[in-house]
Scaffold this motif. Sequence first.
Motif, PDB file in Angstrom:
ATOM      1  N   LEU A 413       0.738  -1.264  -0.015  1.00 44.37           N
ATOM      2  CA  LEU A 413       0.140   0.017  -0.017  1.00 44.37           C
ATOM      3  C   LEU A 413       0.823   1.374   0.091  1.00 44.37           C
ATOM      4  N   VAL A 414       1.923   1.539   1.022  1.00 43.75           N
ATOM      5  CA  VAL A 414       2.751   2.438   1.073  1.00 43.75           C
ATOM      6  C   VAL A 414       3.500   3.232  -0.343  1.00 43.75           C
ATOM      7  N   PRO A 415       4.165   1.917  -0.535  1.00 44.71           N
ATOM      8  CA  PRO A 415       5.117   2.267  -1.847  1.00 44.71           C
ATOM      9  C   PRO A 415       3.906   2.555  -2.990  1.00 44.71           C
ATOM     10  N   GLY A 416       3.073   2.026  -3.289  1.00 51.04           N
ATOM     11  CA  GLY A 416       2.088   2.368  -4.087  1.00 51.04           C
ATOM     12  C   GLY A 416       1.525   3.714  -4.257  1.00 51.04           C
ATOM     13  N   LEU A 417       1.442   4.267  -2.975  1.00 53.38           N
ATOM     14  CA  LEU A 417       1.031   5.633  -2.762  1.00 53.38           C
ATOM     15  C   LEU A 417       1.993   6.674  -3.128  1.00 53.38           C
ATOM     16  N   LEU A 418       3.451   6.192  -2.799  1.00 48.14           N
ATOM     17  CA  LEU A 418       4.488   6.968  -2.947  1.00 48.14           C
ATOM     18  C   LEU A 418       4.626   6.943  -4.347  1.00 48.14           C
ATOM     19  N   ILE A 419       4.548   5.946  -5.271  1.00 51.33           N
ATOM     20  CA  ILE A 419       4.892   6.167  -6.595  1.00 51.33           C
ATOM     21  C   ILE A 419       3.637   6.924  -7.219  1.00 51.33           C
ATOM     22  N   LEU A 420       2.386   6.793  -6.996  1.00 52.63           N
ATOM     23  CA  LEU A 420       1.523   7.766  -7.551  1.00 52.63           C
ATOM     24  C   LEU A 420       1.588   9.154  -7.223  1.00 52.63           C
ATOM     25  N   ALA A 421       2.149   9.577  -5.983  1.00 51.41           N
ATOM     26  CA  ALA A 421       2.370  10.934  -5.667  1.00 51.41           C
ATOM     27  C   ALA A 421       3.652  11.376  -6.629  1.00 51.41           C
ATOM     28  N   ASN A 422       4.685  10.493  -6.818  1.00 51.12           N
ATOM     29  CA  ASN A 422       5.644  10.732  -7.618  1.00 51.12           C
ATOM     30  C   ASN A 422       5.340  11.174  -9.206  1.00 51.12           C
ATOM     31  N   ALA A 423       4.135  10.499  -9.325  1.00 53.35           N
ATOM     32  CA  ALA A 423       3.755  10.975 -10.909  1.00 53.35           C
ATOM     33  C   ALA A 423       3.284  12.435 -11.206  1.00 53.35           C
ATOM     34  N   PHE A 424       3.059  12.959 -10.112  1.00 55.10           N
ATOM     35  CA  PHE A 424       2.360  14.371 -10.373  1.00 55.10           C
ATOM     36  C   PHE A 424       3.727  15.527  -9.771  1.00 55.10           C
ATOM     37  N   VAL A 425       4.742  15.002  -9.467  1.00 57.24           N
ATOM     38  CA  VAL A 425       5.956  15.916  -9.059  1.00 57.24           C
ATOM     39  C   VAL A 425       6.641  16.421 -10.302  1.00 57.24           C
ATOM     40  N   ASP A 490       5.823   8.740 -23.680  1.00 54.13           N
ATOM     41  CA  ASP A 490       5.615   9.509 -25.179  1.00 54.13           C
ATOM     42  C   ASP A 490       4.179  10.103 -24.958  1.00 54.13           C
ATOM     43  N   TYR A 491       3.326   9.795 -24.384  1.00 54.10           N
ATOM     44  CA  TYR A 491       1.852  10.236 -24.475  1.00 54.10           C
ATOM     45  C   TYR A 491       1.664  11.256 -23.332  1.00 54.10           C
ATOM     46  N   LEU A 492       2.218  10.936 -22.208  1.00 50.39           N
ATOM     47  CA  LEU A 492       1.755  11.730 -21.104  1.00 50.39           C
ATOM     48  C   LEU A 492       2.804  11.611 -19.869  1.00 50.39           C
ATOM     49  N   TYR A 493       3.402  12.807 -19.548  1.00 45.35           N
ATOM     50  CA  TYR A 493       4.456  12.762 -18.349  1.00 45.35           C
ATOM     51  C   TYR A 493       3.862  12.151 -17.091  1.00 45.35           C
ATOM     52  N   GLY A 494       4.345  11.298 -16.514  1.00 35.46           N
ATOM     53  CA  GLY A 494       3.824  10.752 -15.104  1.00 35.46           C
ATOM     54  C   GLY A 494       2.924   9.568 -15.275  1.00 35.46           C
ATOM     55  N   LEU A 495       2.423   9.294 -16.789  1.00 34.94           N
ATOM     56  CA  LEU A 495       1.549   8.197 -16.940  1.00 34.94           C
ATOM     57  C   LEU A 495       2.225   6.650 -16.479  1.00 34.94           C
ATOM     58  N   PRO A 496       3.349   6.535 -16.781  1.00 32.60           N
ATOM     59  CA  PRO A 496       3.733   5.035 -16.426  1.00 32.60           C
ATOM     60  C   PRO A 496       3.898   5.037 -14.812  1.00 32.60           C
ATOM     61  N   LEU A 497       4.060   6.028 -13.990  1.00 30.67           N
ATOM     62  CA  LEU A 497       4.216   6.019 -12.811  1.00 30.67           C
ATOM     63  C   LEU A 497       2.916   5.889 -12.179  1.00 30.67           C
ATOM     64  N   MET A 498       1.781   6.529 -12.654  1.00 26.60           N
ATOM     65  CA  MET A 498       0.349   6.205 -12.278  1.00 26.60           C
ATOM     66  C   MET A 498       0.106   4.680 -12.324  1.00 26.60           C
ATOM     67  N   VAL A 499       0.575   4.069 -13.411  1.00 26.70           N
ATOM     68  CA  VAL A 499       0.157   2.837 -13.748  1.00 26.70           C
ATOM     69  C   VAL A 499       1.008   1.783 -12.905  1.00 26.70           C
ATOM     70  N   TYR A 500       2.345   2.157 -12.610  1.00 23.89           N
ATOM     71  CA  TYR A 500       3.255   1.352 -11.669  1.00 23.89           C
ATOM     72  C   TYR A 500       2.560   1.503 -10.244  1.00 23.89           C
ATOM     73  N   GLY A 501       1.948   2.511  -9.774  1.00 23.92           N
ATOM     74  CA  GLY A 501       1.663   2.784  -8.301  1.00 23.92           C
ATOM     75  C   GLY A 501       0.112   2.133  -8.200  1.00 23.92           C
ATOM     76  N   THR A 502      -0.820   2.078  -9.332  1.00 20.76           N
ATOM     77  CA  THR A 502      -2.050   1.753  -9.058  1.00 20.76           C
ATOM     78  C   THR A 502      -1.997   0.055  -8.620  1.00 20.76           C
ATOM     79  N   LEU A 503      -1.269  -0.770  -9.049  1.00 18.53           N
ATOM     80  CA  LEU A 503      -1.297  -2.188  -9.050  1.00 18.53           C
ATOM     81  C   LEU A 503      -0.952  -2.387  -7.489  1.00 18.53           C
ATOM     82  N   PRO A 504       0.225  -1.938  -7.070  1.00 14.70           N
ATOM     83  CA  PRO A 504       0.466  -2.332  -5.627  1.00 14.70           C
ATOM     84  C   PRO A 504      -0.508  -1.902  -4.556  1.00 14.70           C
ATOM     85  N   VAL A 505      -1.172  -0.663  -4.867  1.00 15.34           N
ATOM     86  CA  VAL A 505      -2.123  -0.458  -3.952  1.00 15.34           C
ATOM     87  C   VAL A 505      -3.093  -1.374  -3.831  1.00 15.34           C
TER      88      VAL A 505
END
Length: 555
Positions: A413-425, A490-505
Amino acid sequence: MGFSDLMDSVGGLGRFQFINSALLIIPSIIMASHTLMQNFSAAVPDHHCRIPNFTMSNWNITPLALDGQTLLKAFVPHDGKNKPSRCLQFTEPQWHLLFLNQSVANTSGLQTEPCRYGWTYNKKEFNETIVTEWDLVCDLRHLKQMSQTVYMGGILAGAIILGGLSDKFGRRRILIFSYLKLAVSGTCTAFSPSFSVFCILRFVTGMAISGIILNAVSLNLEWIPIKSRTIMGAMNSFSSSTGQIALAGFAYVTRDWRTLQLVISVPIFFFFFYSWWIPESARWLIINKKPDEALKQIRRVARINGHVKEGEAITLEVLKEHIQQEVQSGKKIYTAIDLFHTPYMRKTTVCLMVLWCATSFGFYGLVMDLQRFGVSVFLVQVIFGAIDFPAKALCAFSMMFIGRRVTQAVLLLVPGLLILANAFVPYELQTLRTTLAVLGKGMLGASFTCIYMYTLELYPTVIRQTGMGFGSTMARVGSMTAPMVTMLEDYLYGLPLMVYGTLPVIAGVIAVFLPETLNMPLPETIDYHQVHGRNQLWIGGHMHTSTGEQSSIRP
């Protein structure tokens, strides 16, 4: 009385356990290097289109004494920061740009084309990588991610094939074979004449890695007393973290992908030679109707631990008394279908599938592209390896005193939320982005420690390797997918991190539905969980079993 009681009678955590664990743990240092080496062997240096050999008289230009960087302006477009384009060149040399200030030069209307003569690479950081050797840039840049996906595909194939074979032929045989396979394929990879051959050999290497990981963990755990399993499992995980730091040192010294490949492959031959000393799992021998060989191994353990008399006192009758359930279970052949045989097994297997996939997906999404942090890849690799030590130490502490279930849920849960937060930095805040990534990576690395131990404790002996192989299969699905997700940038900045963070949560929530295994004996048969009431669910502070019985006493 079970096998764990028998181990306590011949020394528990004694000299043999420490020697056996050391021999199985040391190779993990190299295993980590093979998995993460593409951070260096496939590093992408700064590059631009190569300038052709020419004389200015060919273009009716008065010869001038110009350095290469200045001359580059006439052949390659530059951006506002005066950096040359990586993939485009002018169709015709633009000599007038040599005499203009780059900040006021307008090149938008000039015709360009893809690099015609190849590329020139900045070799300040690396002498040679697979990217520079086979020009895996521009239109071929995705082949870099594909090569890592091929390697992970090898680990996936190894988990599917070798997991079942080890249940049939024994953990020790498959481990020895995997060591030899890794040593040969890894060494041959250093002499790959083409990218295709490189990918094939990396696939074979991945298969060998999978065989080693699956069987080394089992051969270590099955000889360890119940109360010592957590700490020994953490020690094995620490060796992987050490390997991540060592990899940075190897890469820093070599700076060449072929040399680096040899440095991390040749030592495997040494592991292959000494692996013949490692004993077969006594549990596996008993299940496969080899009690005499199991008794021999147990007495050997007793002798090494200094409990010779206790070992001699163990007879076949005593052995069968302790492991009666294993003897009975050996009469049946189990397959992957049995992972879904009972309600308990179905729930456990489905939950573990998601947990393995999420942990691996998030972990490799963070660690396989260190260049995006904008600082030295050697430094980032060391930091990523070093964070594992406090993270895994806290994980071991939590597993011993809080339990496996809560620990596993938090570590997803915690790393998933950290990755999601990083997508918006914003990209410019490199320090914050790196800090969040390091914390997330450390917790996901600790999640691997927990899930390895958790899976081995949840599955019974008769199908443990098949269950581990199935879990590892799902992990490789996650790790194979992770490199491909980076292309979404290539399509949206931060999109990979959003995907990486959602599944762990999502996986962190699912982990709550697994049973606790803290200080529980290893299950030996599929029916064990029904007999011992392991099929439990906590609702409103009460324990509900599969038969509908209710209790307010927590385990």
